[in-house]
Design a protein around this motif. Structure first.
Motif, short mmCIF file in Angstrom:
data_model
loop_
_atom_site.label_atom_id
_atom_site.label_comp_id
_atom_site.label_asym_id
_atom_site.label_seq_id
_atom_site.Cartn_x
_atom_site.Cartn_y
_atom_site.Cartn_z
N GLU A 1 55.63 50.16 38.12
CA GLU A 1 54.32 50.14 37.46
C GLU A 1 53.68 48.76 37.61
N ASN B 1 47.38 54.49 48.54
CA ASN B 1 46.21 53.66 48.25
C ASN B 1 46.28 52.27 48.89
N LEU C 1 49.93 49.28 37.32
CA LEU C 1 49.73 50.38 36.38
C LEU C 1 50.12 49.96 34.96
N CYS D 1 50.33 55.97 44.82
CA CYS D 1 50.15 54.51 44.82
C CYS D 1 50.33 53.94 46.21
N PHE E 1 52.49 48.19 41.25
CA PHE E 1 51.28 48.91 41.62
C PHE E 1 50.12 48.68 40.65
#
Length: 101
Positions: A70, A23, A75, A20, A73
């Protein structure tokens, strides 16, 4: 005979934290890394320890912190895990118990 110790950075991780981070754009990277300790309520070294947990380690990130990462990022719930957690539904356990009796 020498024991070969693999590079820990190359071993599979339990969580996709580094993926993560990788990116992110360069300017986003610096801002996010500075913000993470405040977001998770831990120090940067604890965050790095979480990032480096290997897939076979018994250590885990506390659920609340994992969920915050989560969300950070973008998710889904459980999206930070590299390997999905498996388990039985309680009704399945009850049914198995009844069959044994």
């Amino acid at each position: 005979m020498e024991k070969i110790i693999p590079n820990k950075e190359l071993l599979p991780k339990k969580y996709k934290i580094q993926e993560c981070i990788d990116n992110l754009k360069k300017n986003e990277y610096r801002i996010v890394l500075r913000s993470i300790p405040n977001i998770i309520g831990k120090g940067i070294s604890t965050f790095y320890n979480y990032r480096d947990i290997l897939i076979d380690d018994k250590e885990d990130i506390p659920f609340k912190i994992a969920r915050k990462l989560e969300i950070l990022f973008g998710l889904e719930n459980g999206g930070l895990e590299t390997k999905k957690t498996k388990g039985k539904h309680y009704l399945q356990i009850i049914e198995e118990h009844r069959k044994r009796q």
